[in-house]
Write a protein that holds these residues in place. Structure first.
Motif, PDB file in Angstrom:
ATOM      1  N   ALA A 124       0.840  -1.209   0.000  1.00 39.30           N
ATOM      2  CA  ALA A 124       0.000   0.000   0.000  1.00 39.30           C
ATOM      3  C   ALA A 124       0.872   1.254   0.000  1.00 39.30           C
ATOM      4  CB  ALA A 124      -0.930  -0.004   1.212  1.00 39.30           C
ATOM      5  N   ARG A 125       1.946   1.261   0.791  1.00 36.40           N
ATOM      6  CA  ARG A 125       2.857   2.423   0.827  1.00 36.40           C
ATOM      7  C   ARG A 125       3.498   2.639  -0.545  1.00 36.40           C
ATOM      8  NH1 ARG A 125       0.442   1.862   3.761  1.00 36.40           N
ATOM      9  NH2 ARG A 125      -0.173   2.699   5.691  1.00 36.40           N
ATOM     10  N   TYR A 126       3.877   1.546  -1.193  1.00 36.77           N
ATOM     11  CA  TYR A 126       4.493   1.636  -2.518  1.00 36.77           C
ATOM     12  C   TYR A 126       3.512   2.238  -3.523  1.00 36.77           C
ATOM     13  CZ  TYR A 126       6.799   0.361  -6.843  1.00 36.77           C
ATOM     14  OH  TYR A 126       7.379   0.409  -8.081  1.00 36.77           O
ATOM     15  N   ARG A 127       2.273   1.779  -3.479  1.00 38.35           N
ATOM     16  CA  ARG A 127       1.252   2.294  -4.403  1.00 38.35           C
ATOM     17  C   ARG A 127       0.936   3.761  -4.143  1.00 38.35           C
ATOM     18  NH1 ARG A 127      -2.350  -3.107  -4.116  1.00 38.35           N
ATOM     19  NH2 ARG A 127      -1.181  -4.265  -5.683  1.00 38.35           N
ATOM     20  N   GLU A 128       1.083   4.193  -2.882  1.00 41.76           N
ATOM     21  CA  GLU A 128       0.842   5.598  -2.526  1.00 41.76           C
ATOM     22  C   GLU A 128       2.007   6.493  -2.940  1.00 41.76           C
ATOM     23  OE1 GLU A 128       0.328   5.386   1.685  1.00 41.76           O
ATOM     24  OE2 GLU A 128      -1.681   4.541   1.548  1.00 41.76           O
ATOM     25  N   GLY A 129       3.129   5.872  -3.296  1.00 43.79           N
ATOM     26  CA  GLY A 129       4.300   6.640  -3.683  1.00 43.79           C
ATOM     27  C   GLY A 129       5.296   6.859  -2.560  1.00 43.79           C
ATOM     28  N   ALA A 130       5.025   6.299  -1.405  1.00 44.16           N
ATOM     29  CA  ALA A 130       5.943   6.423  -0.262  1.00 44.16           C
ATOM     30  C   ALA A 130       6.972   5.295  -0.363  1.00 44.16           C
ATOM     31  CB  ALA A 130       5.177   6.359   1.051  1.00 44.16           C
ATOM     32  N   THR A 131       7.845   5.416  -1.370  1.00 50.98           N
ATOM     33  CA  THR A 131       8.749   4.307  -1.693  1.00 50.98           C
ATOM     34  C   THR A 131       9.764   4.019  -0.588  1.00 50.98           C
ATOM     35  OG1 THR A 131      10.150   5.836  -2.947  1.00 50.98           O
ATOM     36  CG2 THR A 131       8.513   4.561  -4.185  1.00 50.98           C
ATOM     37  N   GLU A 132      10.251   5.036   0.078  1.00 51.80           N
ATOM     38  CA  GLU A 132      11.243   4.800   1.141  1.00 51.80           C
ATOM     39  C   GLU A 132      10.614   4.022   2.292  1.00 51.80           C
ATOM     40  OE1 GLU A 132      14.672   4.407   3.166  1.00 51.80           O
ATOM     41  OE2 GLU A 132      14.406   5.013   1.077  1.00 51.80           O
ATOM     42  N   ARG A 133       9.435   4.441   2.707  1.00 52.37           N
ATOM     43  CA  ARG A 133       8.728   3.727   3.798  1.00 52.37           C
ATOM     44  C   ARG A 133       8.376   2.311   3.346  1.00 52.37           C
ATOM     45  NH1 ARG A 133       8.385   1.991   8.490  1.00 52.37           N
ATOM     46  NH2 ARG A 133       6.302   1.665   9.295  1.00 52.37           N
ATOM     47  N   ALA A 134       7.962   2.161   2.085  1.00 54.62           N
ATOM     48  CA  ALA A 134       7.633   0.837   1.547  1.00 54.62           C
ATOM     49  C   ALA A 134       8.873  -0.054   1.568  1.00 54.62           C
ATOM     50  CB  ALA A 134       7.091   0.956   0.131  1.00 54.62           C
TER      51      ALA A 134
END
Length: 149
Positions: A124-134
């Motif tokens: 979900a984080r990756y899809r939101e664009g929060a790649t570092e957190r993902a």
């Protein structure tokens, strides 16, 4: 402006005092546990678990429950350990081999849903664009998958 700064300083001091108090209460609980005063130690630990849940607090809750012959409550406290920190390992000096084995069984049962949830959150984080957190969450998922348990 000055009133706001004084308020911030007071809030910081109160926050520091409560942390010290929690630390002092945990030390008190450990002393009570070492003195085989399990019921009193459990009272302190239960309050800490409500205010600031952590794996070490739940570990000693589990050990107190075991000492008091409350196996079901001990298992729930072990589950709380895994929920608080899936990477936590019991203190080898505090836990007998039987307790360590019981904890490993609880952890082995709880890790798969934790891993699935972590993977879903990372996706979900990756899809939101929060790649570092993902990436951090995916790394944690991989670390749990590599765990022998």
């Amino acid at each position: 402006m000055r009133v706001r700064i004084v308020g911030l300083i007071a809030a910081a001091l109160i926050g520091t005092a409560s942390v010290a108090t929690a630390s002092d209460r945990f030390a008190e609980a450990l002393r009570l546990y070492d003195d085989a005063m399990y019921t009193r130690a459990l009272e302190v630990l239960d309050q800490l678990a409500l205010e600031q849940p952590s794996a070490p607090v739940h570990q000693y809750r589990a050990l107190c429950f075991i000492a008091l012959g409350r196996a079901d409550a001990a298992e729930r406290a072990m589950a709380d350990i895994v929920a608080a920190d899936p990477f936590f390992s019991l203190d080898a000096e505090a836990a007998s081999p039987r307790v360590a084995s019981q904890f490993a069984t609880v952890r082995r049962r709880l890790l798969p849903p934790i891993i699935r949830r972590g993977f879903a959150e990372a996706t979900a984080r990756y899809r939101e664009g929060a790649t570092e957190r993902a990436r951090q969450q995916f790394d944690q998922v991989l670390k749990l998958l590599d765990d022998p348990a």
